[in-house]
Design an enzyme around this catalytic site. Structure first.
Site, PDB file in Angstrom:
ATOM      1  N   LYS A 266       0.876  -1.191   0.000  1.00  0.00           N
ATOM      2  CA  LYS A 266       0.000   0.000   0.000  1.00  0.00           C
ATOM      3  C   LYS A 266       0.904   1.229   0.000  1.00  0.00           C
ATOM      4  O   LYS A 266       1.167   1.849   1.035  1.00  0.00           O
ATOM      5  CB  LYS A 266      -0.938  -0.058   1.215  1.00  0.00           C
ATOM      6  CG  LYS A 266      -2.245   0.680   1.006  1.00  0.00           C
ATOM      7  CD  LYS A 266      -3.236   0.329   2.080  1.00  0.00           C
ATOM      8  CE  LYS A 266      -4.338   1.347   2.222  1.00  0.00           C
ATOM      9  NZ  LYS A 266      -5.027   1.746   1.012  1.00  0.00           N
TER      10      LYS A 266
HETATM   11  N1  PMP Z   1      -7.779  -1.564  -3.305  1.00  0.00           N
HETATM   12  C1  PMP Z   1      -7.200  -0.370  -3.105  1.00  0.00           C
HETATM   13  C2  PMP Z   1      -6.372   0.230  -4.180  1.00  0.00           C
HETATM   14  C3  PMP Z   1      -7.389   0.304  -1.887  1.00  0.00           C
HETATM   15  O1  PMP Z   1      -6.821   1.498  -1.675  1.00  0.00           O
HETATM   16  C4  PMP Z   1      -8.208  -0.266  -0.893  1.00  0.00           C
HETATM   17  C5  PMP Z   1      -8.458   0.459   0.398  1.00  0.00           C
HETATM   18  N2  PMP Z   1      -7.480   0.200   1.357  1.00  0.00           N
HETATM   19  C6  PMP Z   1      -8.776  -1.527  -1.147  1.00  0.00           C
HETATM   20  C7  PMP Z   1      -8.547  -2.141  -2.373  1.00  0.00           C
HETATM   21  C8  PMP Z   1      -9.589  -2.226  -0.118  1.00  0.00           C
HETATM   22  O2  PMP Z   1      -8.726  -2.720   0.892  1.00  0.00           O
HETATM   23  P1  PMP Z   1      -9.201  -2.857   2.389  1.00  0.00           P
HETATM   24  O3  PMP Z   1     -10.431  -3.685   2.380  1.00  0.00           O
HETATM   25  O4  PMP Z   1      -8.071  -3.543   3.072  1.00  0.00           O
HETATM   26  O5  PMP Z   1      -9.456  -1.496   2.903  1.00  0.00           O
END
Ligand code: PMP
Length: 328
Positions: free
Chosen positions: A179
Site C-alpha cells: 500500500k
Molecule cells: N484496493 C485499493 C487500491 C485500496 O486502496 C483499498 C483500500 N485500502 C482496497 C482495495 C480495499 O482494501 P481494504 O479492504 O483492506 O481497505
C-alpha cells in the site's frame, strides 16, 4: 526511527479511559514517538517521501456502537500485519510489532475520546531530507492520526461505476499489494477520470484488460449464485474487507466464492456487483458503463452481505467479536 513507547493503562487519564471527549476539541496524533496535536505534526519539504512518494500506509476504521457505548477498532491487527508486509516491499520496518501498534492505536483513539465512527491512518515514510531517488540508505519514521469519519462512497442507494482508460500499475512497475503512497497517483487518475465522466467510482483494468479493482476498493461480481472476485495476482490490493467478506459469504450465506480473472464484459452481464474496502465498506453498484447491473437495483446478495457486514463491524454479531478491538 523513533520506537513505539509501550502503552501502559496508566497513560490514559480516568476520563479518557471512560471515553470522555477532551474538553478542547483538538485532535491528537502520534508523531515521531510522541502524542502531539495534529496541527503540530509537520515534515520538511525535502522529506524523501514527499519528494518521491516513498511511504506506505493503512486506512483503518473504528465503529461507534451507541447501545454498548463502545468504539470498535476493525481488524486492527490485520492492518498492521499488512503494513509490515508493505514495509518489506519498500525496505522499511515498523517501529513496533503489530500488537504494539494495535495498542498504540487504541491509546490514540482513547486520548481523542471519539464517540463516533473514526478513520485511522498510520504511515511509515522515508524521512531523510535529501535529493536522490532510491529506497536504500534512508531513515524512516512513523506517524499515526485519526479523524471522525462517515461514508466514503454511498452504501445505501447503489453507485454508478465507469471503467477508465488508466490501467492498474502492474506488479512489475509499482506493486499494488504494497500500500504505497506514490502508487495512489494511479488511483487518483482513475477516480478523477470516472468522476469527471459523471460516475461515482472507477473500474480499473489490469494492463491486459481484466477487471482489477476500483480506485480504492476491491470488486465482487455475482453470477448465477457464485461470488467471484479477481485473484490477488491481478494487481489488486489484498483487501482486508475482501477477506472478511469472503469469510462471511462462505460461512453465513453459504455461498461459493471463486477467485478468478474477470473479463470486463462479465460486469455487463453480472447479476450483481459491489465494491469492498475499509473506506467504501460494502458499496453496491447499480450501473456500469451505462449498462444497468442486473435489473438496475441493489441485488439481494449485495444487500444481505452489506447488512451483515455493518452488523459485524458495529459489534452486533458475537460470532465475529474477534474482528474487533474494543477501545474503551
Ligand atoms: N484496493 C485499493 C487500491 C485500496 O486502496 C483499498 C483500500 N485500502 C482496497 C482495495 C480495499 O482494501 P481494504 O479492504 O483492506 O481497505
Amino acid at each position: 526511527m523513533s520506537t513505539v513507547n509501550p502503552v501502559s493503562p496508566a497513560s490514559a487519564t480516568p476520563s479518557e479511559a471512560a471515553g470522555a471527549r477532551p474538553v478542547a476539541r483538538q485532535v491528537l496524533c502520534h508523531f515521531q514517538g510522541r502524542f502531539v496535536p495534529l496541527a503540530e505534526a509537520k515534515v520538511g519539504v525535502m522529506t524523501h517521501a514527499f519528494l518521491y512518494g516513498t511511504a506506505v500506509f493503512e486506512g483503518i476504521r473504528a465503529y461507534w456502537n451507541p447501545e454498548q457505548g463502545q468504539l470498535f477498532g476493525l481488524k486492527l491487527r490485520e492492518h498492521y500485519e499488512r503494513m509490515r508486509r508493505s514495509c518489506r516491499v519498500l525496505l522499511m520496518d515498523l517501529p513496533g510489532t503489530p500488537d504494539e501498534l494495535v495498542a498504540l492505536t487504541a491509546e490514540l483513539l482513547r486520548r481523542n475520546g471519539f464517540r463516533e465512527d473514526a478513520y485511522i491512518r498510520p504511515t511509515a515514510y522515508k524521512s531523510t531530507e535529501t535529493i536522490g531517488v532510491r529506497l536504500h540508505k534512508l531513515e524512516h519514521e512513523f506517524v499515526l492520526f485519526c479523524l471522525p469519519f462517515g461514508d466514503y462512497v454511498d452504501t445505501t442507494h447503489g453507485i454508478r461505476a465507469g471503467s477508465v482508460s488508466w490501467r492498474r500499475s502492474p506488479d512489475d512497475a509499482i506493486p499494488a499489494r504494497g500500500k504505497i503512497v506514490g502508487a495512489y497517483v494511479n488511483s487518483a487518475f482513475a477516480k478523477t477520470e470516472a468522476q469527471l465522466n459523471g460516475y461515482d467510482e472507477a473500474i480499473v483494468l489490469t494492463a491486459d484488460g481484466h477487471v482489477s479493482e476500483g480506485s480504492a476498493e476491491n470488486v465482487f461480481v455475482v453470477r448465477d449464485g457464485l461470488l467471484i472476485t479477481p485473484p490477488v495476482t491481478d494487481d489488486i490490493l489484498e483487501g482486508i474487507t475482501r477477506a472478511g467478506l469472503i469469510e462471511l459469504a462462505k460461512r453465513e450465506l453459504g455461498l461459493t466464492v471463486v477467485e478468478r480473472r474477470i473479463d470486463r464484459s462479465e460486469l455487463y452481464v453480472a447479476d450483481e456487483v459491489f465494491f469492498s474496502g475499509t473506506g467504501a465498506q460494502v458499496a453496491p453498484v447499480i450501473e456500469i458503463d451505462h449498462r444497468p447491473v442486473g435489473d438496475g437495483q441493489i441485488g439481494p446478495l449485495s444487500r444481505r452481505i452489506r447488512d451483515l457486514y455493518f452488523d459485524v463491524v458495529r459489534g452486533r454479531v458475537p460470532a465475529y467479536a474477534d474482528w474487533l478491538t474494543p477501545i474503551y
